[in-house]
Design an enzyme around this catalytic site. Structure first.
Site, PDB file in Angstrom:
ATOM      1  N   HIS A 183       0.835  -1.204   0.000  1.00 21.25           N
ATOM      2  CA  HIS A 183       0.000   0.000   0.000  1.00 21.25           C
ATOM      3  C   HIS A 183       0.874   1.261   0.000  1.00 21.25           C
ATOM      4  CE1 HIS A 183      -3.283  -2.776   0.835  1.00 21.25           C
ATOM      5  NE2 HIS A 183      -2.564  -3.238   1.833  1.00 21.25           N
ATOM      6  N   SER A 232      15.961  18.312 -18.567  1.00 23.36           N
ATOM      7  CA  SER A 232      15.135  19.511 -18.593  1.00 23.36           C
ATOM      8  C   SER A 232      15.862  20.623 -19.330  1.00 23.36           C
ATOM      9  CB  SER A 232      14.807  19.962 -17.164  1.00 23.36           C
ATOM     10  OG  SER A 232      14.221  21.246 -17.155  1.00 23.36           O
TER      11      SER A 232
END
Length: 449
Positions: free
Chosen positions: A154, A277
């Site tokens: 989870h 980037s």
């Protein structure tokens, strides 16, 4: 001029491979149709349905390089049958051999068999690269068999595993997908020669013999009965590709998740000059993983469309397989690109063992709650032990202090265990369970392959 992402000179590397582009090129499509027509003629020449010398000419000239491929595209503006190919083929055949091409067949016999031949070529590439990805996952499993890392359920820390265990799970799932691919081979690579409605009425006496010999020449299975409208083989092919895409998606997403800056246990391959980037020079983005995840979503989305194509009418329905002409090659292109990139990632994966070690202790012992509970359970009972450890963990969690600090002031714990024993219980290196043994089981399972 290329106009799709797959064929683009700009974006092509992101969406396909040269190998798969060659398999599904216009030349390859035409060659598979010609191979089918040639096999039909050869079988009919041997059996005596058409003159053998005409069948020999048909086979000698069945070469895509001889065909005016652009003319086929022009003819398709007025016909989506195999007639455009037949016109272009007849134009180059001498001695009237063109009159014996396509004897007793129907268009769908040729186009269906042709796409099966294309699928088979793509299939071999996909199986090969799936095996290469599994091989890389097995190598990681073996190498990191005993390296502890945080197990997560989870999305939060659970109890320790080893990185080798995680990779062994990947390898075993890939192995099941490879088995699925092998199992569909006999069902999916079946040729077609059935005539107008599937009854072979055009060759009532020798049709079955021609059909068998034709498929022997092509290396395809003989259909039990016509599958003009029974498209389950195509649907199964795409569904199994979708299952493979699910496995590859999970593996790529797991690496992607573990590349989060705050985690950084794994990283896709990096090299100097790889730009993340245009504005942030520090960025080392998981661009290849993102590329794969996008393509795999598209592969999985193709399966439902091909399942929809199973709904076809009566004994012939072009609407069902026009979808296949576009969607099946696209699925293979995308899978080819993903497998190439996934193999590259797994073979060159960047590991951060120090970060794995750091993350084992990031919750200050909370990861070891089960271990503590299981030591207390024989003395106090499991439910009582759970309640005691639960309260201790919640206090440690909310105060952001080590679990040991709470345990050491819990009388029922200190009465049962020494500080040294508590330290041992809180050491994640001692609680990887049978993870290494499971790695060994997976390695043994695939050792002979």
């Amino acid at each position: 001029m290329p106009s799709t992402a797959i064929d683009s000179q700009i974006h092509g590397f992101l969406f396909g491979t040269d190998e798969m582009r060659n398999i599904f090129s216009d030349k390859s499509w035409v060659q598979k149709w010609l191979d089918t027509e040639a096999a039909l003629a050869k079988a009919q020449g041997e059996i005596g349905i058409i003159p053998k010398e005409k069948a020999d000419i048909i086979n000698a000239y069945a070469q895509a390089d001889r065909i005016d491929i652009p003319s086929i595209g022009e003819y398709y503006k007025s016909s989506i049958t195999i007639v455009p190919l037949l016109k272009a083929f007849k134009a180059i055949l001498p001695e009237g051999a063109g009159e014996y091409v396509h004897w007793g067949a129907t268009s769908q016999d040729i186009v269906d068999t042709g796409i099966v031949l294309l699928q088979r070529d793509a299939y071999h590439v996909i199986v090969r690269d799936m095996k290469e990805c599994q091989k890389a996952a097995l190598a990681l499993a073996k190498k990191y068999r005993d390296m502890p890392m945080a197990g997560r359920t989870h999305v939060v820390h659970a109890i320790p595993i080893t990185f080798g265990y995680k990779c062994a799970v990947w390898a075993d799932e890939l192995g099941r997908d490879i088995t699925r691919l092998k199992e569909i081979k006999e069902r999916c690579f079946v040729g077609e020669l059935a005539g107008a409605v599937g009854t072979l009425a055009s060759m009532p006496e020798k049709g079955l013999a021609v059909q068998k010999r034709m498929m022997d020449i092509l290396g395809l299975s003989v259909p039990t009965i016509a599958w003009h409208v029974a498209r389950d083989n195509q649907a199964e092919f795409c569904t199994v590709l979708a299952l493979c895409a699910g496995t590859l998606g999970r593996i790529n997403h797991e690496i992607f998740s573990l590349q989060h800056t705050e985690i950084l246990e794994l990283e896709e391959p990096f090299f100097m000059g790889k730009i993340g980037s245009s504005t942030m020079p520090h960025k080392r983005n998981p661009a290849v993983l993102e590329n794969n995840l996008a393509l795999l979503r598209n592969v999985r989305s193709i399966a439902p469309a091909i399942l929809e194509s199973m709904i076809s009418e009566n004994e012939r329905d072009w609407g069902c397989f026009l979808s296949e002409w576009e969607a099946i090659p696209r699925a293979c292109h995308l899978m080819g690109a993903v497998l190439s990139k996934t193999k590259y990632i797994l073979e060159n994966l960047i590991m951060y063992p120090k970060h794995m070690e750091r993350n084992l202790f990031i919750q200050k012992g909370l990861m070891m709650s089960e271990c503590v509970m299981m030591h207390l359970a024989p003395r106090l009972g499991r439910m009582t032990a759970h309640e005691i450890v639960y309260k201790s963990c919640m206090e440690a969690y909310e105060k952001e202090i080590p679990l040991k600090e709470v345990l050491m002031k819990t009388p029922v714990v200190t009465e049962a265990f020494t500080e040294k024993e508590i330290d041992h219980m809180l050491d994640p290196h001692h609680y990887v369970g049978l993870a290494p043994a499971f790695v060994d089981r997976v390695m043994k399972k695939y050792a002979a392959e």
